[in-house]
Design a protein around this motif. Structure first.
Motif, PDB file in Angstrom:
ATOM      1  N   TYR A 127       2.502   3.464  -7.073  1.00  6.39           N
ATOM      2  CA  TYR A 127       2.528   4.827  -7.687  1.00  6.39           C
ATOM      3  C   TYR A 127       2.289   3.386  -9.259  1.00  6.39           C
ATOM      4  N   ASN A 128       1.240   3.986  -9.778  1.00  2.00           N
ATOM      5  CA  ASN A 128       0.774   3.479 -11.407  1.00  2.00           C
ATOM      6  C   ASN A 128       1.069   3.988 -12.220  1.00  2.00           C
ATOM      7  N   PRO A 129       2.094   4.274 -12.917  1.00  2.00           N
ATOM      8  CA  PRO A 129       2.961   4.755 -14.079  1.00  2.00           C
ATOM      9  C   PRO A 129       1.467   5.520 -15.091  1.00  2.00           C
ATOM     10  N   GLU A 130       0.840   4.002 -15.354  1.00  2.00           N
ATOM     11  CA  GLU A 130      -0.038   4.670 -16.601  1.00  2.00           C
ATOM     12  C   GLU A 130      -1.058   5.177 -16.362  1.00  2.00           C
ATOM     13  N   THR A 186       0.033  15.524 -11.498  1.00  2.00           N
ATOM     14  CA  THR A 186       0.435  16.019 -12.714  1.00  2.00           C
ATOM     15  C   THR A 186       1.886  16.408 -13.243  1.00  2.00           C
ATOM     16  N   GLN A 187       1.795  17.473 -14.247  1.00  2.00           N
ATOM     17  CA  GLN A 187       2.940  18.545 -14.160  1.00  2.00           C
ATOM     18  C   GLN A 187       2.951  19.446 -14.430  1.00  2.00           C
ATOM     19  N   THR A 192       8.365   0.118  -7.555  1.00  2.00           N
ATOM     20  CA  THR A 192       9.646   0.921  -7.052  1.00  2.00           C
ATOM     21  C   THR A 192       9.061   2.556  -7.632  1.00  2.00           C
ATOM     22  N   VAL A 193       9.069   3.048  -7.157  1.00  2.00           N
ATOM     23  CA  VAL A 193       8.409   4.629  -7.256  1.00  2.00           C
ATOM     24  C   VAL A 193       9.784   5.654  -7.540  1.00  2.00           C
ATOM     25  N   PRO A 194       9.776   6.169  -8.433  1.00  2.44           N
ATOM     26  CA  PRO A 194      10.333   7.179  -9.683  1.00  2.44           C
ATOM     27  C   PRO A 194      10.635   8.423  -7.851  1.00  2.44           C
ATOM     28  N   ALA A 221      -0.938   7.749  -7.203  1.00  2.00           N
ATOM     29  CA  ALA A 221      -0.315   6.773  -6.244  1.00  2.00           C
ATOM     30  C   ALA A 221      -0.900   7.088  -4.804  1.00  2.00           C
ATOM     31  N   GLN A 222      -1.304   6.215  -4.443  1.00  2.00           N
ATOM     32  CA  GLN A 222      -1.852   5.643  -2.946  1.00  2.00           C
ATOM     33  C   GLN A 222      -1.419   5.977  -2.295  1.00  2.00           C
ATOM     34  N   VAL A 223      -0.862   6.317  -1.148  1.00  2.00           N
ATOM     35  CA  VAL A 223      -0.506   6.740   0.119  1.00  2.00           C
ATOM     36  C   VAL A 223      -0.660   6.574   1.901  1.00  2.00           C
TER      37      VAL A 223
END
Length: 166
Positions: A93-96, A140-141, A3-5, A100-102
């Motif tokens: 998406y990898n949150p760690e 990134t932020q 699940t991608v935020p 993201a692989q798109v």
């Protein structure tokens, strides 16, 4: 299931669309601002059934991409306008790692500016190329950045004289 935020999906889609817009407008520095200056890698590949192998048309790091953009005005190129249209199809998406692989479907249209028969061809739009963007994007932020873009083309016959990136 991955699940991608919502915020990640929005930023990924925005980055893909901004990259196409920068290339469509030929504002190469705007495109480069979307890329990771240390790790960016750009490839153009396809599969050739005639030789049953992958072909690598380009494999460049950030510095080489910037250099090729700087040389574009010096090429004797087709001056037709290319319009890139990308539709994001999937995001893993990898949150760690916050990466993201798109995968995006890519269609490129070409509008003739001039030609040998400009009175017939001038302003005519045709399909130029079809393929897929395979992007690795770091979230990134400040803003997401392209870490890697592989352009996997289905189209293998391109007109002579076009040196513009995909």
């Amino acid at each position: 299931m991955n699940t991608v935020p919502y915020e990640v999906m929005q930023s990924v889609q925005s980055l893909v669309h901004k990259s196409c817009d920068a290339m469509n407008q030929e504002t190469w520095n705007d495109y480069l601002q979307l890329c990771d200056t240390q790790n960016f890698r750009y490839r153009v590949v396809n599969y050739s059934p005639e030789i049953r192998r992958e072909q690598y048309w380009a494999d460049r790091d950030y510095k080489a991409v910037k250099s090729s953009f700087d040389l574009l005005p010096k090429h004797n190129s087709d001056h037709s306008k290319l319009t890139r249209h990308a539709v994001v199809q999937s995001v893993q998406y990898n949150p760690e790692t916050r990466e993201a692989q798109v995968r995006s479907n890519l269609t490129i249209y070409r509008t003739q500016e001039d030609g040998t028969m400009s009175y017939l061809e001038g302003g005519q739009t045709s399909l130029y190329a079809v393929g897929t963007y395979l992007d690795q994007i770091r979230i990134t932020q400040d803003q997401p950045v392209l870490v890697e873009r592989t352009v996997r083309l289905d189209t293998r016959q391109l007109d002579v004289g076009s040196h513009k990136p995909f």
